[in-house]
Structures are given as structure tokens and as C-alpha cells.
Design an enzyme around this catalytic site. Structure first.
Site, PDB file in Angstrom:
ATOM      1  N   GLY A  16       0.828  -1.209   0.000  1.00 48.86           N
ATOM      2  CA  GLY A  16       0.000   0.000   0.000  1.00 48.86           C
ATOM      3  C   GLY A  16       0.858   1.252   0.000  1.00 48.86           C
ATOM      4  CD  GLU A  35      10.282  -0.360   6.184  1.00 51.57           C
ATOM      5  OE1 GLU A  35       9.165  -0.256   5.639  1.00 51.57           O
ATOM      6  OE2 GLU A  35      10.527  -1.150   7.127  1.00 51.57           O
ATOM      7  N   GLY A 110       6.642  -6.782   3.088  1.00 52.49           N
ATOM      8  CA  GLY A 110       6.409  -8.211   2.866  1.00 52.49           C
ATOM      9  C   GLY A 110       6.917  -8.716   1.530  1.00 52.49           C
ATOM     10  CG  ASN A 114       5.700 -11.842  -0.723  1.00 51.10           C
ATOM     11  OD1 ASN A 114       6.330 -12.100  -1.725  1.00 51.10           O
ATOM     12  ND2 ASN A 114       4.969 -10.742  -0.597  1.00 51.10           N
ATOM     13  N   GLY A 115       6.349 -15.387  -0.797  1.00 54.97           N
ATOM     14  CA  GLY A 115       6.508 -16.363  -1.871  1.00 54.97           C
ATOM     15  C   GLY A 115       6.168 -15.819  -3.236  1.00 54.97           C
ATOM     16  CG  MET A 117       2.385 -17.959  -4.337  1.00 52.49           C
ATOM     17  SD  MET A 117       1.580 -19.231  -3.343  1.00 52.49           S
ATOM     18  CE  MET A 117       0.469 -19.947  -4.544  1.00 52.49           C
ATOM     19  CB  VAL A 245       6.081   6.462  12.422  1.00 47.54           C
ATOM     20  CG1 VAL A 245       5.069   7.466  12.951  1.00 47.54           C
ATOM     21  CG2 VAL A 245       6.748   6.964  11.149  1.00 47.54           C
ATOM     22  CD  GLU A 356       1.572 -20.992  -0.893  1.00 50.95           C
ATOM     23  OE1 GLU A 356       0.806 -20.091  -0.475  1.00 50.95           O
ATOM     24  OE2 GLU A 356       2.782 -20.991  -0.659  1.00 50.95           O
ATOM     25  CG  HIS A 441      -1.821 -14.507   3.753  1.00 48.84           C
ATOM     26  ND1 HIS A 441      -2.462 -15.499   3.043  1.00 48.84           N
ATOM     27  CD2 HIS A 441      -0.552 -14.449   3.268  1.00 48.84           C
ATOM     28  CE1 HIS A 441      -1.617 -16.030   2.165  1.00 48.84           C
ATOM     29  NE2 HIS A 441      -0.452 -15.418   2.289  1.00 48.84           N
ATOM     30  CG  ASN A 479      -1.543 -16.639  -1.937  1.00 47.43           C
ATOM     31  OD1 ASN A 479      -2.399 -17.286  -2.519  1.00 47.43           O
ATOM     32  ND2 ASN A 479      -0.514 -17.202  -1.349  1.00 47.43           N
ATOM     33  CG  PHE A 481       1.354  -9.531  -3.021  1.00 45.87           C
ATOM     34  CD1 PHE A 481       1.291  -9.143  -4.348  1.00 45.87           C
ATOM     35  CD2 PHE A 481       2.187 -10.598  -2.689  1.00 45.87           C
ATOM     36  CE1 PHE A 481       2.011  -9.814  -5.332  1.00 45.87           C
ATOM     37  CE2 PHE A 481       2.909 -11.274  -3.666  1.00 45.87           C
ATOM     38  CZ  PHE A 481       2.813 -10.878  -4.994  1.00 45.87           C
TER      39      PHE A 481
HETATM   40  P1  FDA Z   1       3.717  -4.745   4.571  1.00 41.02           P
HETATM   41  O1  FDA Z   1       3.612  -5.594   5.764  1.00 41.02           O
HETATM   42  O2  FDA Z   1       4.168  -5.355   3.293  1.00 41.02           O
HETATM   43  O3  FDA Z   1       4.710  -3.552   4.858  1.00 41.02           O
HETATM   44  C1  FDA Z   1       4.646  -2.753   6.008  1.00 41.02           C
HETATM   45  C2  FDA Z   1       5.993  -2.077   6.188  1.00 41.02           C
HETATM   46  O4  FDA Z   1       5.860  -1.060   7.173  1.00 41.02           O
HETATM   47  C3  FDA Z   1       7.100  -3.007   6.655  1.00 41.02           C
HETATM   48  O5  FDA Z   1       8.230  -2.837   5.835  1.00 41.02           O
HETATM   49  C4  FDA Z   1       7.378  -2.549   8.087  1.00 41.02           C
HETATM   50  O6  FDA Z   1       8.734  -2.689   8.461  1.00 41.02           O
HETATM   51  C5  FDA Z   1       6.984  -1.094   8.038  1.00 41.02           C
HETATM   52  N1  FDA Z   1       6.534  -0.541   9.313  1.00 41.02           N
HETATM   53  C6  FDA Z   1       5.681  -1.079  10.200  1.00 41.02           C
HETATM   54  N2  FDA Z   1       5.467  -0.249  11.233  1.00 41.02           N
HETATM   55  C7  FDA Z   1       6.198   0.856  10.999  1.00 41.02           C
HETATM   56  C8  FDA Z   1       6.400   2.078  11.713  1.00 41.02           C
HETATM   57  N3  FDA Z   1       5.760   2.319  12.872  1.00 41.02           N
HETATM   58  N4  FDA Z   1       7.249   3.000  11.195  1.00 41.02           N
HETATM   59  C9  FDA Z   1       7.904   2.768  10.014  1.00 41.02           C
HETATM   60  N5  FDA Z   1       7.741   1.625   9.301  1.00 41.02           N
HETATM   61  C10 FDA Z   1       6.896   0.690   9.783  1.00 41.02           C
HETATM   62  N6  FDA Z   1       1.050 -12.577   0.021  1.00 41.02           N
HETATM   63  C11 FDA Z   1       0.777 -12.907  -1.268  1.00 41.02           C
HETATM   64  O7  FDA Z   1      -0.095 -12.285  -1.879  1.00 41.02           O
HETATM   65  N7  FDA Z   1       1.457 -13.930  -1.874  1.00 41.02           N
HETATM   66  C12 FDA Z   1       2.401 -14.661  -1.225  1.00 41.02           C
HETATM   67  O8  FDA Z   1       3.007 -15.570  -1.820  1.00 41.02           O
HETATM   68  C13 FDA Z   1       2.684 -14.341   0.134  1.00 41.02           C
HETATM   69  N8  FDA Z   1       3.582 -15.064   0.866  1.00 41.02           N
HETATM   70  C14 FDA Z   1       3.975 -14.614   2.111  1.00 41.02           C
HETATM   71  C15 FDA Z   1       5.030 -15.252   2.776  1.00 41.02           C
HETATM   72  C16 FDA Z   1       5.508 -14.725   3.982  1.00 41.02           C
HETATM   73  C17 FDA Z   1       6.644 -15.407   4.700  1.00 41.02           C
HETATM   74  C18 FDA Z   1       4.907 -13.553   4.529  1.00 41.02           C
HETATM   75  C19 FDA Z   1       5.393 -12.946   5.821  1.00 41.02           C
HETATM   76  C20 FDA Z   1       3.846 -12.945   3.876  1.00 41.02           C
HETATM   77  C21 FDA Z   1       3.372 -13.467   2.671  1.00 41.02           C
HETATM   78  N9  FDA Z   1       2.350 -12.832   1.980  1.00 41.02           N
HETATM   79  C22 FDA Z   1       2.023 -13.244   0.715  1.00 41.02           C
HETATM   80  C23 FDA Z   1       1.609 -11.703   2.579  1.00 41.02           C
HETATM   81  C24 FDA Z   1       2.015 -10.338   2.022  1.00 41.02           C
HETATM   82  O9  FDA Z   1       3.417 -10.211   1.993  1.00 41.02           O
HETATM   83  C25 FDA Z   1       1.374  -9.239   2.904  1.00 41.02           C
HETATM   84  O10 FDA Z   1      -0.020  -9.415   2.844  1.00 41.02           O
HETATM   85  C26 FDA Z   1       1.737  -7.843   2.446  1.00 41.02           C
HETATM   86  O11 FDA Z   1       3.130  -7.639   2.480  1.00 41.02           O
HETATM   87  C27 FDA Z   1       1.053  -6.768   3.291  1.00 41.02           C
HETATM   88  O12 FDA Z   1       1.256  -5.537   2.653  1.00 41.02           O
HETATM   89  P2  FDA Z   1       1.083  -4.154   3.412  1.00 41.02           P
HETATM   90  O13 FDA Z   1       1.139  -3.078   2.389  1.00 41.02           O
HETATM   91  O14 FDA Z   1      -0.103  -4.204   4.274  1.00 41.02           O
HETATM   92  O15 FDA Z   1       2.326  -3.997   4.392  1.00 41.02           O
END
Ligand code: FDA
Length: 507
Positions: A16, A35, A110, A114-115, A117, A245, A356, A441, A479, A481
Site C-alpha cells: 500500500g 521505513e 512483505g 513472501n513467496g 504468489m 514512526v 497452495e 496474511h 494470497n 498482495f
Molecule cells: P507490509 O507488511 O508489506 O509492509 C509494512 C511495512 O511497514 C514493513 O516494511 C514494516 O517494516 C513497516 N513498518 C511497520 N510499522 C512501521 C512504523 N511504525 N514506522 C515505520 N515503518 C513501519 N502474500 C501474497 O499475496 N502472496 C504470497 O506468496 C505471500 N507469501 C507470504 C510469505 C511470507 C513469509 C509472509 C510474511 C507474507 C506473505 N504474503 C504473501 C503476505 C504479504 O506479503 C502481505 O499481505 C503484504 O506484504 C502486506 O502488505 P502491506 O502493504 O499491508 O504492508
């Protein structure tokens, strides 16, 4: 400490956040991205940026003394995890009482771990989950836009059919078919052309060298290579890393002031600074965005925020399980780390499941078929802040995952029956067949149209937006994203046109 000021600030750099940064930059808005994790662009002494899964080192996890891999034992042996030095590594596992949540840390969120997918949800299910969103617009414009920007591609089916690295998936596919289940190919952001070059020995191996969850050194189009590279290319976007933050306030003029904690590699606080902005975009993920907003509301800094903040949380029905194969059905010691197939039983009348077929790239024959099942668990949890410590709490009880386990079991029981196989009970540290206490997720906490308006504008305070997975109420059926990205594209387009650009003209 004195600080600086930007028209727009984006917190986090996941899906996002990256969409917001790019579209703000393109509109000519000076934007700061904050970040908390590292920028992963430099090789360490071993010549690699990221470590692999088999020999993880300090780069693997966010300030932990030991790795916390999803499968934590093999044959009940504690041979998977390793002691590591505390370091701002790329994967975090955040523990709440009865659920722990995996998240990425670093520029790209993420997308680093992530994988890859890249699945577009079934339209009927999307409409059920987000009835307030015009699905015609989503499927006509924003899903295609998101897929194109993310670099989604599909495996060549001849390559899939031939490669030793996908023997595990072909076996699990055939076993699903034996049970009368259908499988689908799943698109990915890993470059399959690159993977074929890995296989031929023409390129450095990443997917074919077991790299995933602690980062991929090659081949994967993570956000730092797609959306964020384009955002920085606008010349309007500034990125600051290792900045968390901590606090958001709103001044009398309506602008926002953020308190930012800067840390070093040891986790020590280097500085606390303030940054102010007119428009604030929260992309810190389901956990991060919800925590910041709850703190702002409960401390009285942003008292107008919705009482429904923190609600609508779910683990996207995630359940992991493994099956034990017969010795005459090897899964192969070579396994690509990138999943490309799923069992699609989403139309099951009682127990919809999208499972999956997951790799287990251990470098040895494990005999295991592994699955990450996405189920339609209707249970929801909620976040709150502990009044004593101020820490984020997740109200989610283990038993709330019972419907998800039932659904995953109903599907995999069919596979076991048809193939005369059994579950593996040795993978999750005890003797459970189904891992029901962690998820990949996390979704919700700031549900769209509930804690926000229909476009992610927080209720109660102007020019404040949630743009990430916190908007999706607990489940999306696949999944997530691609949905997170497409929804951000839709919401940010509206907010730019209605809130941000007119303000710039007026200024
Ligand atoms: P996301 O979590 O990506 O990013 C948030 C960021 O904000 C992070 O970099 C964090 O460090 C930062 N942050 C947090 N708090 C903060 C603060 N207070 N100040 C500054 N920075 C801050 N999905 C999919 O569609 N296909 C897949 O194959 C997979 N596989 C998968 C494997 C694994 C191991 C994981 C952990 C996750 C997946 N996912 C997935 C899920 C997918 O990665 C996840 O849904 C998204 O990354 C979420 O996106 P967001 O934009 O919500 O935030």
C-alpha cells in the site's frame, strides 16, 4: 528535536505504501517515506544480500536470538532453527497471546520475504468481502494495473512439467487429482524466465537455491525493484530507513506531526526527530497501521478516530499442514522455493479452501507434501492497546481457528484417503498435524468503510489515510498482495484527485 516538513508522508514501504509513494511522486507531490527496516541493496562479506533458509544468519530475522521458521522441527528434531546475532533482519514473527504473525521488515515490506504468489481473488468473493467497492472498476482497471506494475508472470507449463525442481508440485497435483480435486497454476512476481536460466546454469541460483522467507538474492521483483524504484524515479520521493514512526499528532492547522525513532544495527536509538506533513498515508501493515492509530486515539492525540478501529482482524484463514508420502513417491531433494500450483476447492459448499502447494526446500528428500491452506474462516479478532504497558494486543483465541482447521482437514483428508497417505505430525514442534497458531496474511484492524470512509480516509480526522492490508476485513480467499495493491491504486487515485492535488493548486 527540530524536524522538517513535507506535503505528504508515507509510513512503511510495503504494497500500500509503495503505491501511495509512486502515485504521489508522479503527481509532483514531495513525499517522504519512513521505513523502520533496512534498505536491502548491498552484499555482505559473503557476497550475498540475503541469507538462505538452510543456513540462516543474522540477516534472517528482526532482532531475535534464534530464527523462528514456520516449520520448526523435522522428525520432532530441533534441527531447523539456528541461534543468530540480534540484527535488523528481514523477517519478523510478532507474538500475540494465541497467534503469531509473520511480517517483512525493510524497504519493500512483505515483498522481500513472501513467496511472490500473485493471485487475483474470485470476483464473487471479492464482492462479498468488500461490497462497498465497485468491482467493475477493480477488475477492469485496478487489478490489471496492479498486476502490470508488480510484474506478474506465469510459469511455462512445459518447464513446469520437466523440471526436477517441481517434482514436489507435480506429485501433490497428481495426488489432488486422484481425490477428484482440481488444481490451478498460480502467477507470481518471480521472473520465471530467470528461473529457467538458473536451471540451465546460466544465472546465479535463487529460487532454485532454496531462497525465500529470508529474502531472494535474484529473480524476484520485490517492491524495491517495481513500485518503489519507479517512485524514487519521479525525483519527488525521499526514502529514510531505520526510522520507526512512534506517534502521530495533529496540530491546530490540521497538519500532522510524527515522532520518529531512528535506530542503528544494534537496535539502539540514535535519534528521535519530528517530521510534519499535510497529508499522512499509513502503510505500516495490518499490525503497524492499526497500532499507530489506536495509540493516537487512546492517548487523545487523535480523539476523533473511530471506535471501530482495531476490529475486523483475521489471518486470511491460513492453516499449514504436511502429508507423509510413500517412499516410492519422492518429492525430490531439489525444490524450487517458488510455489506455482494450488488446489482450488473454493466452490466447496461447506468448506471452501484454496490450498497452495508449498515447497519445502530442505536440500534432502523429506517425503513431505506441504500446504498453506487459505480457508473462509468467518471468525474475527480485534486489536487493542494494553492499558498498563501501551503494547499492542490481539484478541484472538486459538479456538477461533477451529473452522479453518476443519476446512483444511476436510480437503486434505480427501487427498490422504485417495492416496492412502497420512499427515505428518512432526513439523510444528509438538504432534499437531495442523499449524493453527501463526499466519502469513494478517488482514484488517482498520476496515474499509468502517474505521474509514469508502476510500481509506480515516473517520474523524482530515487528510489521514490507511492504504494497506489493515483495510481488508480479515479474509480475501487467496494470497492477498495483489488485492492490497489494487485497492491502494483505487483509493490513492481518488484521494489524490479529490484531496491532495486541489490542495496543491490552492497553495
Ligand atoms: P507490509 O507488511 O508489506 O509492509 C509494512 C511495512 O511497514 C514493513 O516494511 C514494516 O517494516 C513497516 N513498518 C511497520 N510499522 C512501521 C512504523 N511504525 N514506522 C515505520 N515503518 C513501519 N502474500 C501474497 O499475496 N502472496 C504470497 O506468496 C505471500 N507469501 C507470504 C510469505 C511470507 C513469509 C509472509 C510474511 C507474507 C506473505 N504474503 C504473501 C503476505 C504479504 O506479503 C502481505 O499481505 C503484504 O506484504 C502486506 O502488505 P502491506 O502493504 O499491508 O504492508
Amino acid at each position: 528535536a527540530s524536524g522538517d516538513s513535507f506535503p505528504a508522508v508515507v509510513v512503511g514501504s510495503g504494497y500500500g505504501a509503495s503505491v501511495a509513494a509512486l502515485r504521489l511522486g508522479e503527481a509532483g507531490v514531495n513525499t517522504l517515506v519512513l521505513e523502520m527496516g533496512r534498505l536491502w541493496d548491498e552484499a555482505a562479506a559473503d557476497g550475498r544480500i540475503f541469507c538462505d533458509m538452510i543456513n540462516p544468519d543474522r540477516r534472517s530475522m528482526w532482532f531475535k536470538d534464534r530464527t523462528e521458521a514456520p516449520l520448526d522441527s523435522l522428525l520432532w528434531l530441533d534441527i531447523v532453527n539456528r541461534d543468530i546475532e540480534r540484527y535488523p533482519g528481514v523477517l519478523d514473527r510478532v507474538h500475540f497471546g494465541e497467534m503469531s504473525v509473520y511480517v517483512g521488515r525493510g524497504v519493500g515490506g512483505g515483498s522481500l520475504v513472501n513467496g511472490g504468489m500473485a493471485v487475483t481473488p474470485a470476483r464473487g468473493h471479492f464482492e462479498k468481502v468488500l461490497p462497498g467497492v465497485d468491482s467493475g472498476e477493480m477488475y477492469g482497471t485496478y487489478f490489471p494495473r496492479a498486476r502490470a506494475m508488480l510484474g506478474v508472470n506465469s510459469i511455462d507449463t512445459d518447464y513446469f512439467g520437466d523440471s526436477d525442481y517441481y517434482r514436489f508440485a507435480r506429485l501433490a497435483r497428481d495426488q489432488a487429482h486422484n481425490a477428484g480435486l482440481s488444481t490451478v497454476y498460480v502467477p507470481n512476481v518471480y521472473d520465471f524466465g530467470y528461473m529457467e536460466r538458473e536451471e540451465r546454469g546460466d544465472a546465479a541460483k535463487s529460487a532454485l537455491a532454496g531462497e525465500v522467507i529470508y529474502g531472494n538474492n535474484h529473480g524476484k521483483r520485490s517492491l524495491d525493484k517495481s513500485y518503489l524504484a519507479a517512485a524514487l524515479g519521479t525525483g519527488k520521493v525521499t526514502l529514510r530507513t531505520m526510522r520507526q514512526v512512534e506517534r502521530i499528532e495533529q496540530g491546530a492547522d490540521g497538519g500532522y506531526t510524527l515522532t520518529v525513532k531512528e535506530i542503528d544495527e544494534n537496535g539502539s536509538v540514535v535519534a528521535r526527530t519530528e517530521v510534519s506533513c499535510t497529508h499522512l498515508f499509513l502503510g505500516a501493515g495490518s499490525l503497524g497501521t492499526t497500532e499507530l492509530l489506536l495509540r493516537a486515539r487512546d492517548t487523545g492525540a487523535l480523539p476523533g478516530l473511530s471506535p471501530d478501529l482495531g476490529t475486523g482482524w483475521g489471518p486470511n484463514g491460513n492453516i499449514m499442514a504436511g502429508r507423509a508420502n510413500h517412499p516410492w513417491n519422492p518429492t525430490g531433494s531439489k525444490q524450487s522455493s517458488i510455489p506455482v500450483l494450488a488446489i482450488d476447492d473454493w466452490n466447496h459448499p461447506a468448506h471452501p479452501v484454496f490450498a497452495e502447494i508449498a515447497p519445502l526446500p530442505a536440500g534432502i528428500e523429506t517425503g513431505i507434501s506441504l500446504y498453506l491452506a487459505i480457508t473462509d474462516n468467518p471468525e474475527r479478532g480485534s486489536f487493542s492497546l494494553d492499558p498498563a504497558t501501551g503494547e499492542l494486543r490481539l484478541d484472538w483465541r486459538r479456538e477461533q481457528n477451529a473452522p479453518a482447521v476443519t476446512a483444511a482437514k476436510s480437503l486434505l483428508d480427501r487427498v490422504n484417503r485417495a492416496n492412502r497417505t497420512e499427515y505428518r505430525y512432526d513439523l510444528f514442534g509438538d504432534d499437531r498435524a495442523f499449524a493453527d497458531d501463526f499466519c502469513y496474511h494478517p488482514l484488517g484492524g482498520c476496515p474499509l468503510g468502517v474505521a474509514t470512509d469508502g476510500y481509506g480516509r480515516l473517520r474523524g480526522h482530515r487528510n489521514l489515510y490507511a492504504v494497506d492490508s489493515s483495510l481488508i476485513p480479515g479474509s480475501i480467499g487467496v494470497n492477498p498482495f495483489v488485492t492490497i495493491t489494487a485497492l491502494a491504486e483505487r483509493n490513492v487515485a481518488r484521494v489524490l484527485a479529490e484531496d491532495v492535488v486541489p490542495g496543491l493548486r490552492g497553495a
